[in-house]
Design a protein around this motif. Structure first.
Motif, PDB file in Angstrom:
ATOM      1  N   THR A  49       0.860  -1.170   0.000  1.00 24.56           N
ATOM      2  CA  THR A  49       0.000   0.000   0.000  1.00 24.56           C
ATOM      3  C   THR A  49       0.897   1.222   0.000  1.00 24.56           C
ATOM      4  OG1 THR A  49      -1.804  -1.075   1.190  1.00 24.56           O
ATOM      5  CG2 THR A  49      -1.708   1.321   1.308  1.00 24.56           C
ATOM      6  N   THR A  50       0.761   2.032  -1.029  1.00 25.60           N
ATOM      7  CA  THR A  50       1.485   3.293  -1.126  1.00 25.60           C
ATOM      8  C   THR A  50       0.533   4.327  -1.715  1.00 25.60           C
ATOM      9  OG1 THR A  50       3.595   2.183  -1.476  1.00 25.60           O
ATOM     10  CG2 THR A  50       3.468   4.494  -2.112  1.00 25.60           C
ATOM     11  N   LEU A  51       0.278   5.377  -0.952  1.00 26.44           N
ATOM     12  CA  LEU A  51      -0.630   6.429  -1.393  1.00 26.44           C
ATOM     13  C   LEU A  51       0.057   7.782  -1.292  1.00 26.44           C
ATOM     14  CD1 LEU A  51      -3.896   5.330   0.435  1.00 26.44           C
ATOM     15  CD2 LEU A  51      -3.389   5.095  -1.990  1.00 26.44           C
ATOM     16  N   ARG A  52      -0.164   8.602  -2.290  1.00 26.03           N
ATOM     17  CA  ARG A  52       0.273   9.990  -2.254  1.00 26.03           C
ATOM     18  C   ARG A  52      -0.969  10.810  -1.918  1.00 26.03           C
ATOM     19  NH1 ARG A  52       2.205  13.989  -6.886  1.00 26.03           N
ATOM     20  NH2 ARG A  52       3.177  15.508  -5.528  1.00 26.03           N
ATOM     21  N   THR A  81       3.395  11.039   1.692  1.00 29.38           N
ATOM     22  CA  THR A  81       3.310   9.671   1.182  1.00 29.38           C
ATOM     23  C   THR A  81       3.005   8.750   2.354  1.00 29.38           C
ATOM     24  OG1 THR A  81       4.919  10.174  -0.532  1.00 29.38           O
ATOM     25  CG2 THR A  81       4.551   7.851  -0.043  1.00 29.38           C
ATOM     26  N   HIS A  83       2.666   4.709   3.484  1.00 34.23           N
ATOM     27  CA  HIS A  83       2.897   3.293   3.219  1.00 34.23           C
ATOM     28  C   HIS A  83       2.222   2.503   4.336  1.00 34.23           C
ATOM     29  CE1 HIS A  83       5.972   4.322   0.287  1.00 34.23           C
ATOM     30  NE2 HIS A  83       6.554   5.081   1.196  1.00 34.23           N
ATOM     31  N   GLU A 128      -3.847   9.215  -4.472  1.00 31.02           N
ATOM     32  CA  GLU A 128      -3.466   8.463  -5.670  1.00 31.02           C
ATOM     33  C   GLU A 128      -2.479   7.387  -5.258  1.00 31.02           C
ATOM     34  OE1 GLU A 128      -4.577   8.990  -8.808  1.00 31.02           O
ATOM     35  OE2 GLU A 128      -5.765  10.737  -8.260  1.00 31.02           O
ATOM     36  N   GLY A 129      -2.637   6.199  -5.801  1.00 28.83           N
ATOM     37  CA  GLY A 129      -1.683   5.133  -5.521  1.00 28.83           C
ATOM     38  C   GLY A 129      -2.322   3.769  -5.530  1.00 28.83           C
ATOM     39  N   TRP A 131      -3.770   0.553  -2.815  1.00 25.37           N
ATOM     40  CA  TRP A 131      -4.095   0.016  -1.496  1.00 25.37           C
ATOM     41  C   TRP A 131      -4.221  -1.494  -1.648  1.00 25.37           C
ATOM     42  CZ3 TRP A 131      -8.256  -2.772   0.564  1.00 25.37           C
ATOM     43  CH2 TRP A 131      -8.206  -2.946   1.951  1.00 25.37           C
ATOM     44  N   PRO A 135      -5.706  -0.277  -7.369  1.00 22.72           N
ATOM     45  CA  PRO A 135      -5.443   1.140  -7.655  1.00 22.72           C
ATOM     46  C   PRO A 135      -6.433   2.047  -6.929  1.00 22.72           C
ATOM     47  CG  PRO A 135      -6.294   0.007  -9.605  1.00 22.72           C
ATOM     48  CD  PRO A 135      -6.129  -1.027  -8.535  1.00 22.72           C
ATOM     49  N   SER A 137      -7.718   6.124  -6.824  1.00 30.28           N
ATOM     50  CA  SER A 137      -7.745   7.473  -7.381  1.00 30.28           C
ATOM     51  C   SER A 137      -8.961   8.157  -6.779  1.00 30.28           C
ATOM     52  CB  SER A 137      -7.834   7.427  -8.909  1.00 30.28           C
ATOM     53  OG  SER A 137      -7.832   8.738  -9.420  1.00 30.28           O
TER      54      SER A 137
END
Length: 158
Positions: A49-52, A81, A83, A128-129, A131, A135, A137
């Motif tokens: 999981t990486t989200l901006r 960011t 994680h 955005e990223g 999970w 994807p 958005s």
């Protein structure tokens, strides 16, 4: 035609064949099954999981505009960011934000029964990223910071 089978081939076939155990109750001698080596199974992994995350607003409190400036300054955007698994990144409340996303199965926005003041001071957010391999958005404008916090928990709390 040669009907002679090498001893090594017979031994290999014997070892590859499943052993059949019989017991004295069946009328035959007990035959021990060969031990099979344990094959380690890999531990289940959670996709990354990486989200901006970006928050724009609310607008800065201003006094009456000066003659030189008739428009209020644009609200500043903040971006971090996030994680998860394990929690990290530069999000100041990464553990709580990941827990909120886990509780909502990855939904950034969710229903809330929190009552917020009816003051319009808009806040725009974007996520955005990915999970857990899916994807993400997401973009939305909330009426104020109270509404944002009630609907998104710690995800945009930075």
């Amino acid at each position: 035609m040669n009907t002679h089978i090498p001893a090594a081939l017979l031994a290999a076939l014997f070892l590859a064949a499943p052993a059949v155990a019989t017991s004295a109750a069946d009328g035959g001698p007990a035959v021990a099954q060969p031990a099979t080596p344990a094959i380690p199974t890999p531990a289940p992994t959670t996709p990354a999981t990486t989200l901006r995350l970006t928050v724009t607003g609310p607008a800065q409190a201003t006094t009456a505009p000066s003659p030189e400036s008739t428009a209020a300054p644009a609200p500043a955007a903040r971006t971090v960011t996030l994680h998860c698994d394990p929690a990290g990144g530069d999000h100041p409340r990464a553990d709580a934000a990941c827990a909120d996303l886990d509780a909502s199965q990855g939904r950034v926005d969710r229903e809330s029964d929190t009552a917020c003041i009816l003051l319009y001071d808009p806040v725009e957010v974007r996520a955005e990223g990915v999970w857990r391999g899916r994807p993400v958005s997401f973009a939305r404008q909330y009426g104020n910071t109270c509404e944002l916090n009630a609907r998104t928990g710690a995800v945009f709390a930075f």
